[in-house]
Write an enzyme that holds these catalytic residues in place. Structure first.
Site, mmCIF file in Angstrom:
data_model
loop_
_atom_site.group_PDB
_atom_site.id
_atom_site.type_symbol
_atom_site.label_atom_id
_atom_site.label_comp_id
_atom_site.label_asym_id
_atom_site.label_seq_id
_atom_site.Cartn_x
_atom_site.Cartn_y
_atom_site.Cartn_z
ATOM 1 N N ASP A 1 3.813 -3.635 -7.112
ATOM 2 C CA ASP A 1 3.257 -3.743 -8.468
ATOM 3 C C ASP A 1 4.323 -3.851 -9.559
ATOM 4 O O ASP A 1 4.126 -3.415 -10.693
ATOM 5 C CB ASP A 1 2.333 -2.547 -8.781
ATOM 6 C CG ASP A 1 1.209 -2.419 -7.786
ATOM 7 O OD1 ASP A 1 0.724 -3.463 -7.311
ATOM 8 O OD2 ASP A 1 0.809 -1.271 -7.466
ATOM 9 N N LYS B 1 5.501 -8.919 -9.853
ATOM 10 C CA LYS B 1 5.962 -10.092 -9.093
ATOM 11 C C LYS B 1 5.167 -11.344 -9.450
ATOM 12 O O LYS B 1 5.729 -12.418 -9.623
ATOM 13 C CB LYS B 1 5.817 -9.838 -7.571
ATOM 14 C CG LYS B 1 6.650 -8.695 -7.050
ATOM 15 C CD LYS B 1 6.394 -8.442 -5.580
ATOM 16 C CE LYS B 1 5.016 -7.909 -5.258
ATOM 17 N NZ LYS B 1 4.712 -6.568 -5.775
ATOM 18 N N GLY C 1 -2.302 -6.930 -4.841
ATOM 19 C CA GLY C 1 -3.064 -7.226 -6.057
ATOM 20 C C GLY C 1 -2.073 -7.809 -7.033
ATOM 21 O O GLY C 1 -1.213 -7.092 -7.543
ATOM 22 N N HIS C 2 -2.125 -9.107 -7.237
ATOM 23 C CA HIS C 2 -1.122 -9.804 -8.046
ATOM 24 C C HIS C 2 -1.769 -10.370 -9.302
ATOM 25 O O HIS C 2 -2.650 -11.228 -9.217
ATOM 26 C CB HIS C 2 -0.491 -10.936 -7.217
ATOM 27 C CG HIS C 2 0.332 -10.436 -6.056
ATOM 28 N ND1 HIS C 2 0.814 -11.260 -5.074
ATOM 29 C CD2 HIS C 2 0.775 -9.189 -5.758
ATOM 30 C CE1 HIS C 2 1.524 -10.534 -4.201
ATOM 31 N NE2 HIS C 2 1.501 -9.277 -4.596
ATOM 32 N N GLN D 1 3.887 -6.464 -1.883
ATOM 33 C CA GLN D 1 4.368 -5.083 -1.804
ATOM 34 C C GLN D 1 5.814 -4.991 -2.336
ATOM 35 O O GLN D 1 6.173 -5.770 -3.200
ATOM 36 C CB GLN D 1 4.264 -4.526 -0.377
ATOM 37 C CG GLN D 1 2.832 -4.271 0.089
ATOM 38 C CD GLN D 1 2.093 -5.519 0.521
ATOM 39 O OE1 GLN D 1 2.559 -6.254 1.370
ATOM 40 N NE2 GLN D 1 0.932 -5.761 -0.043
ATOM 41 N N ALA E 1 -4.335 -2.970 -9.008
ATOM 42 C CA ALA E 1 -5.078 -4.224 -9.173
ATOM 43 C C ALA E 1 -6.026 -4.469 -7.997
ATOM 44 O O ALA E 1 -6.959 -5.257 -8.105
ATOM 45 C CB ALA E 1 -4.102 -5.397 -9.303
ATOM 46 N N ARG F 1 -6.911 2.472 -8.245
ATOM 47 C CA ARG F 1 -6.380 3.842 -8.238
ATOM 48 C C ARG F 1 -5.326 4.017 -9.326
ATOM 49 O O ARG F 1 -4.529 3.103 -9.576
ATOM 50 C CB ARG F 1 -5.714 4.155 -6.888
ATOM 51 C CG ARG F 1 -6.679 4.325 -5.758
ATOM 52 C CD ARG F 1 -5.941 4.613 -4.458
ATOM 53 N NE ARG F 1 -5.159 3.466 -3.999
ATOM 54 C CZ ARG F 1 -4.378 3.492 -2.915
ATOM 55 N NH1 ARG F 1 -4.254 4.603 -2.212
ATOM 56 N NH2 ARG F 1 -3.721 2.416 -2.538
ATOM 57 N N GLY G 1 5.834 -8.315 -21.853
ATOM 58 C CA GLY G 1 4.385 -8.302 -22.050
ATOM 59 C C GLY G 1 3.724 -8.984 -20.873
ATOM 60 O O GLY G 1 4.394 -9.587 -20.030
HETATM 61 P P1 GDP Z 1 2.517 -7.323 -8.653
HETATM 62 O O1 GDP Z 1 1.693 -6.731 -7.558
HETATM 63 O O2 GDP Z 1 3.972 -7.034 -8.476
HETATM 64 O O3 GDP Z 1 2.254 -8.782 -8.881
HETATM 65 O O4 GDP Z 1 2.096 -6.560 -9.980
HETATM 66 P P2 GDP Z 1 0.596 -6.173 -10.445
HETATM 67 O O5 GDP Z 1 -0.102 -7.372 -10.899
HETATM 68 O O6 GDP Z 1 -0.062 -5.337 -9.423
HETATM 69 O O7 GDP Z 1 0.915 -5.168 -11.624
HETATM 70 C C1 GDP Z 1 1.746 -5.511 -12.680
HETATM 71 C C2 GDP Z 1 0.961 -5.394 -13.994
HETATM 72 O O8 GDP Z 1 1.871 -5.428 -15.079
HETATM 73 C C3 GDP Z 1 0.004 -6.541 -14.217
HETATM 74 O O9 GDP Z 1 -1.139 -6.074 -14.893
HETATM 75 C C4 GDP Z 1 0.788 -7.495 -15.109
HETATM 76 O O10 GDP Z 1 -0.043 -8.305 -15.921
HETATM 77 C C5 GDP Z 1 1.548 -6.526 -15.939
HETATM 78 N N1 GDP Z 1 2.860 -6.992 -16.450
HETATM 79 C C6 GDP Z 1 3.761 -7.806 -15.850
HETATM 80 N N2 GDP Z 1 4.868 -7.915 -16.603
HETATM 81 C C7 GDP Z 1 4.663 -7.157 -17.705
HETATM 82 C C8 GDP Z 1 5.452 -6.837 -18.851
HETATM 83 O O11 GDP Z 1 6.595 -7.250 -19.007
HETATM 84 N N3 GDP Z 1 4.883 -5.988 -19.775
HETATM 85 C C9 GDP Z 1 3.630 -5.477 -19.633
HETATM 86 N N4 GDP Z 1 3.175 -4.666 -20.580
HETATM 87 N N5 GDP Z 1 2.860 -5.777 -18.572
HETATM 88 C C10 GDP Z 1 3.375 -6.596 -17.618
HETATM 89 P P1 IMO Z 2 1.450 -5.589 -4.359
HETATM 90 O O1 IMO Z 2 1.749 -6.847 -3.603
HETATM 91 C C1 IMO Z 2 1.493 -1.255 -4.361
HETATM 92 C C2 IMO Z 2 0.653 0.717 -0.561
HETATM 93 C C3 IMO Z 2 -0.621 1.501 -0.420
HETATM 94 C C4 IMO Z 2 -0.145 2.572 0.550
HETATM 95 C C5 IMO Z 2 0.765 1.796 1.490
HETATM 96 C C6 IMO Z 2 0.098 1.330 2.770
HETATM 97 O O2 IMO Z 2 0.337 -5.701 -5.319
HETATM 98 O O3 IMO Z 2 2.693 -5.046 -4.955
HETATM 99 P P2 IMO Z 2 -1.629 -0.622 3.295
HETATM 100 O O4 IMO Z 2 -3.008 -0.864 2.776
HETATM 101 O O5 IMO Z 2 -0.683 -1.728 3.049
HETATM 102 O O6 IMO Z 2 -1.623 -0.179 4.739
HETATM 103 O O7 IMO Z 2 -1.122 0.668 2.472
HETATM 104 O O8 IMO Z 2 1.216 0.681 0.759
HETATM 105 N N1 IMO Z 2 0.467 -0.692 -0.984
HETATM 106 C C7 IMO Z 2 0.797 -1.140 -2.192
HETATM 107 N N2 IMO Z 2 1.242 -0.485 -3.278
HETATM 108 N N3 IMO Z 2 1.343 -2.587 -4.389
HETATM 109 C C8 IMO Z 2 0.924 -3.256 -3.292
HETATM 110 O O9 IMO Z 2 0.902 -4.601 -3.235
HETATM 111 C C9 IMO Z 2 0.580 -2.534 -2.145
HETATM 112 N N4 IMO Z 2 0.109 -2.863 -0.918
HETATM 113 C C10 IMO Z 2 0.064 -1.731 -0.209
HETATM 114 O O10 IMO Z 2 -1.030 2.049 -1.648
HETATM 115 O O11 IMO Z 2 0.634 3.519 -0.114
HETATM 116 MG MG MG Z 3 0.103 -5.386 -7.310
#
Ligand code: GDP
Ligand code: IMO
Ligand code: MG
Length: 439
Positions: A20, A23, A47-48, A231, A306, A310, A422
């Protein structure tokens, strides 16, 4: 012979923390410069999120680059693919105006995540109670167990219905026994599973390819590729905080094994890190904040999963862990996200070492027992109060931020080349490395 002269660059983007990191936003931005974007591991646990023109789009199995028109997106063999979820995601994206059927390609060697994987994941987690991993309950662990245990079912198997049927019946015998007798859960309906999966296969059959040949051809023609990690390094099955990890190689090696191309093709490996740290699920987290700071950060950074919704655990940036991720992946650059979220904190702490039984350590311990007992040693930075989400040049960033970023770069010895301020794809500064070096 392939000529490497004047060829476009191929990239890998990897989470440098516990997932998270932002990426997807980085993949979305970099996708503009590439022809192909590929997911190489994980599954619907990811969750991207991409935000553009105030619209938020969340991806689980499909590469985030698909929002860019005419780009080819790939699901590699390293992914465990839930076909039922895939159809839901395709429908959602088609409704958002994305031409998924013309842009998505799937490896025929990809393992299929089946309904019993999900049920077993949930049942195992429930049974573990207090010692649960805190998985996303998407069936990821059980699907990779079958892959490594050589009882998995691959995309190609679905093109041979009688083989698929025979294999599924033999595998399900054991799964249903476990579900019924060991976990006291309902068994799965094999005929329904066969029917659902063959129906989906018909719909997606034109997307399926023998991927090493497909990729070699495209790359040799001069098309370039971005491999999108899911991840993060600390959730990697080998290098993460085992067993509180996911079941795949989220780190750099996964890109080659999960796509079927050699490392010679890749020019740059970029690590994505937040300006602080978050973690979802259980496991040690040395810089985790206590109340009330964690709640403030969670609220400001919208730190809720995402995929599962949680609340994410929040903490300060951990340079011991970040440097370790730099070593594991050989990052050529870091992409820093969410520095805007730290605005208006009175101070910003960054962990420079761990204290363990009276000793200072700067190496990431392999032992979970040791890591659980590590206490962070912080270096404190002055906070800043200005809103940086609307500034248009990295030069305008407050001096406190420049100093903070410069300190991170020096500590990990990797340049911070992009800074995101942002959610929107436009809220980003590129080519920032030289700026911080000059402070
Ligand atoms: P990923 O799994 O690594 O792709 O990240 P997620 O989408 O799960 O979570 C990152 C969250 O941070 C998302 O809601 C993005 O829209 C948000 N985000 C990404 N870059 C920034 C930033 O520079 N500032 C803020 N405030 N939010 C950001
Ligand atoms: P993105 O790509 C954050 C965590 C779960 C748990 C552990 C194992 O959005 O960054 P799993 O369901 O893979 O067997 O769970 O890994 N986890 C993540 N945490 N971002 C993710 O993906 C995750 N994918 C799995 O919360 O701790
Ligand atoms: Mg994510």
């Amino acid at each position: 012979m392939v000529s490497f002269k004047n060829k476009k660059k191929n990239f890998i983007i990897i989470g440098a923390q516990w997932g998270d990191e932002g990426k997807a936003k980085m993949v979305d931005v970099l996708s503009e410069q590439v022809d192909l974007i590929a997911r190489y591991q994980g599954g619907s646990n990811a969750g991207h999120t991409v935000v553009t023109q105030n619209k938020k789009i969340v991806f689980h199995q499909i590469p985030s680059g698909i929002l860019r028109k005419n780009k080819i997106c790939i699901i590699g063999n390293g992914v465990v693919l839930d076909l039922i979820e895939l159809m839901t995601e395709i429908e959602y994206l088609e409704n958002c105006g994305v031409d998924v059927f013309n842009q998505l390609i799937i490896s025929d060697r990809t393992h299929i995540l089946l309904p019993y994987h999900r049920l077993l994941d949930q049942a195992r987690e429930n049974q573990k109670g207090g010692s649960k991993i805190g998985t996303t309950n998407r069936g990821i662990g059980p699907a990779y167990m079958d892959k490594m245990g050589r009882t998995g079912i691959r995309m190609i198997d679905l093109f041979e219905p009688s083989y698929f049927r025979k294999k599924l019946y033999s595998v399900v015998k054991e799964k249903n026994f476990l579900l019924r007798k060991y976990f006291q859960k309902s068994p799965i309906d094999v005929e329904k599973t066969i029917h659902d999966h063959l129906r989906i296969t018909k719909k997606i059959k034109l997307m399926v390819r023998n991927m090493p040949y497909f990729l070699e051809k495209k790359l040799s023609m001069g098309k370039n590729l971005l491999a999108e990690g899911a991840q993060g390094t600390l959730l990697d099955i080998d290098f993460g905080t085992y067993p509180y990890v996911t079941s795949s190689n989220a780190s750099v090696g996964g890109a080659c094994t999960g796509l079927g191309i050699g490392p010679k093709w890749f020019n740059d490996v970029y690590g994505v890190t937040k300006a602080y740290t978050t973690r979802v699920g259980e496991g040690p987290f040395p810089t985790e904040m206590g109340a009330p700071l964690d709640a403030i950060l969670r609220e400001k950074g919208a730190e809720f999963g995402a995929t599962t919704g949680r609340p994410r655990r929040c903490g300060w940036l951990d340079l011991v862990a970040l440097k370790y991720a730099c070593y594991v992946n050989g990052f050529s650059g870091l992409l820093l996200t969410k520095i805007d979220v730290l605005s208006s904190f009175e101070y910003v702490d960054v962990c420079v070492a761990y204290q363990y039984q009276g000793n200072l350590i700067t190496e990431m311990p392999s032992s979970l027992t040791v890591l659980s007992q590590c206490r962070p040693v912080y270096r404190r930075f002055e906070g800043w109060s200005s809103d940086i989400t609307k500034i248009t040049s990295a030069l305008e960033l407050p001096t406190q931020i420049k100093k903070y970023i410069q300190f991170i770069e020096k500590a990990v010895q990797v340049p911070i080349i992009w800074v995101s301020v942002g959610q929107d794809r436009k809220q980003i500064f590129k080519n920032t490395a030289s700026i911080f070096l000059k402070i």
